[in-house]
Design a protein around this motif. Structure first.
Motif, PDB file in Angstrom:
ATOM      1  N   ALA A 128       0.921  -1.216   0.063  1.00  0.00           N
ATOM      2  CA  ALA A 128       0.148  -0.026  -0.008  1.00  0.00           C
ATOM      3  C   ALA A 128       0.858   1.017   0.092  1.00  0.00           C
ATOM      4  O   ALA A 128       0.478   2.431  -0.804  1.00  0.00           O
ATOM      5  N   ILE A 129       1.746   1.270   0.637  1.00  0.00           N
ATOM      6  CA  ILE A 129       2.935   2.434   1.000  1.00  0.00           C
ATOM      7  C   ILE A 129       3.606   2.670  -0.654  1.00  0.00           C
ATOM      8  O   ILE A 129       3.485   3.963  -1.198  1.00  0.00           O
ATOM      9  N   LYS A 130       4.118   1.615  -0.989  1.00  0.00           N
ATOM     10  CA  LYS A 130       4.689   1.833  -2.418  1.00  0.00           C
ATOM     11  C   LYS A 130       3.885   2.110  -3.514  1.00  0.00           C
ATOM     12  O   LYS A 130       3.931   3.001  -4.361  1.00  0.00           O
ATOM     13  N   MET A 131       2.553   1.628  -3.351  1.00  0.00           N
ATOM     14  CA  MET A 131       1.648   1.967  -4.562  1.00  0.00           C
ATOM     15  C   MET A 131       0.865   3.342  -4.220  1.00  0.00           C
ATOM     16  O   MET A 131       0.759   4.147  -5.218  1.00  0.00           O
ATOM     17  N   ALA A 132       0.828   3.817  -3.105  1.00  0.00           N
ATOM     18  CA  ALA A 132       0.558   5.226  -2.937  1.00  0.00           C
ATOM     19  C   ALA A 132       1.713   6.275  -3.259  1.00  0.00           C
ATOM     20  O   ALA A 132       1.403   7.137  -3.932  1.00  0.00           O
ATOM     21  N   ALA A 133       2.712   5.913  -3.130  1.00  0.00           N
ATOM     22  CA  ALA A 133       3.811   6.697  -3.380  1.00  0.00           C
ATOM     23  C   ALA A 133       4.046   6.525  -4.965  1.00  0.00           C
ATOM     24  O   ALA A 133       4.174   7.804  -5.675  1.00  0.00           O
ATOM     25  N   LEU A 134       3.755   5.596  -5.728  1.00  0.00           N
ATOM     26  CA  LEU A 134       3.821   5.477  -7.150  1.00  0.00           C
ATOM     27  C   LEU A 134       2.652   6.188  -7.834  1.00  0.00           C
ATOM     28  O   LEU A 134       3.108   6.878  -8.786  1.00  0.00           O
ATOM     29  N   ALA A 135       1.388   6.116  -7.184  1.00  0.00           N
ATOM     30  CA  ALA A 135       0.383   6.964  -7.787  1.00  0.00           C
ATOM     31  C   ALA A 135       0.643   8.410  -7.633  1.00  0.00           C
ATOM     32  O   ALA A 135       0.260   9.264  -8.438  1.00  0.00           O
ATOM     33  N   GLU A 136       1.372   8.784  -6.346  1.00  0.00           N
ATOM     34  CA  GLU A 136       1.677  10.327  -6.320  1.00  0.00           C
ATOM     35  C   GLU A 136       2.624  10.943  -7.328  1.00  0.00           C
ATOM     36  O   GLU A 136       2.607  11.762  -7.893  1.00  0.00           O
ATOM     37  N   THR A 137       3.684   9.697  -7.481  1.00  0.00           N
ATOM     38  CA  THR A 137       4.589  10.210  -8.682  1.00  0.00           C
ATOM     39  C   THR A 137       4.019  10.178  -9.892  1.00  0.00           C
ATOM     40  O   THR A 137       4.347  11.245 -10.634  1.00  0.00           O
ATOM     41  N   LEU A 138       3.229   9.418 -10.100  1.00  0.00           N
ATOM     42  CA  LEU A 138       2.636   9.446 -11.633  1.00  0.00           C
ATOM     43  C   LEU A 138       1.538  10.469 -11.887  1.00  0.00           C
ATOM     44  O   LEU A 138       1.223  10.855 -13.070  1.00  0.00           O
ATOM     45  N   ASN A 139       0.900  11.028 -10.652  1.00  0.00           N
ATOM     46  CA  ASN A 139      -0.272  11.982 -10.898  1.00  0.00           C
ATOM     47  C   ASN A 139       0.405  13.356 -10.701  1.00  0.00           C
ATOM     48  O   ASN A 139      -0.136  14.533 -10.910  1.00  0.00           O
ATOM     49  N   SER A 140       1.598  13.348 -10.392  1.00  0.00           N
ATOM     50  CA  SER A 140       2.130  14.876 -10.238  1.00  0.00           C
ATOM     51  C   SER A 140       3.142  15.374 -11.571  1.00  0.00           C
ATOM     52  O   SER A 140       2.999  14.932 -12.412  1.00  0.00           O
TER      53      SER A 140
END
Length: 164
Positions: free
Chosen positions: A152-164
């Protein structure tokens, strides 16, 4: 790799970002409570150990693993959550019920993730017997709850990276 060679709680080969910026939902099945409570404890501890603030972890119980999908959807519909962790345990019995539940939950979790474009993590044990579940809920194979939290942590960070 075969499970007997892997500990679900060993993250020595991967970098885990800080969980501090994220808000997590944890949906836990009440069925097989001895196992799901251990999974929950592992997930919660891992989130906190990686920087999540206690006030940013929202935990809810649902009757069984089948209801994890609905719980995750209700939580995401409310908003303000970066990732949802679904924790449950389905143990093989004498009927095909096991197959239907496992399939429905796996597909349901994936569909909710796609619908909301948010990470929804499948932290559901699907074991042949009680001992296998114990071994994967803090026993000799680690804790699937830990693994779900790190995912969950890694995927939340990935989503943030891809959405910024």
């Amino acid at each position: 790799m075969a499970t007997h060679l892997k500990n679900l709680s060993d993250f020595s080969n991967t970098q885990i970002p800080s969980a501090a910026p994220y808000r997590f939902g944890i949906v836990v099945a009440e069925w097989n409570a001895e196992i799901t409570n251990a999974l929950y404890q592992g997930a919660y501890k891992s989130l906190v150990d990686h920087g999540a603030l206690a006030e940013n972890i929202f935990s809810y119980q649902v009757p069984g693993s089948f209801e994890l999908t609905s719980g995750a959807e209700l939580l995401l519909k409310k908003g303000g959550i970066d990732a949802v962790i679904c924790l449950g345990c389905v143990i093989q019995g004498e009927t095909r019920h096991f197959d239907f539940i496992c399939d429905a939950v796996a597909n349901g979790v994936a569909n909710v993730a796609i619908k909301y474009s948010k990470p929804v993590i499948f932290g559901v044990l699907t074991t042949d017997n009680q001992q296998q579940a114990i071994d994967r809920a803090g026993g000799k194979h680690g804790n699937k709850g830990d693994e779900a939290a790190v995912t969950a942590i890694k995927m939340a960070a990935l989503a943030e990276t891809l959405n910024s």
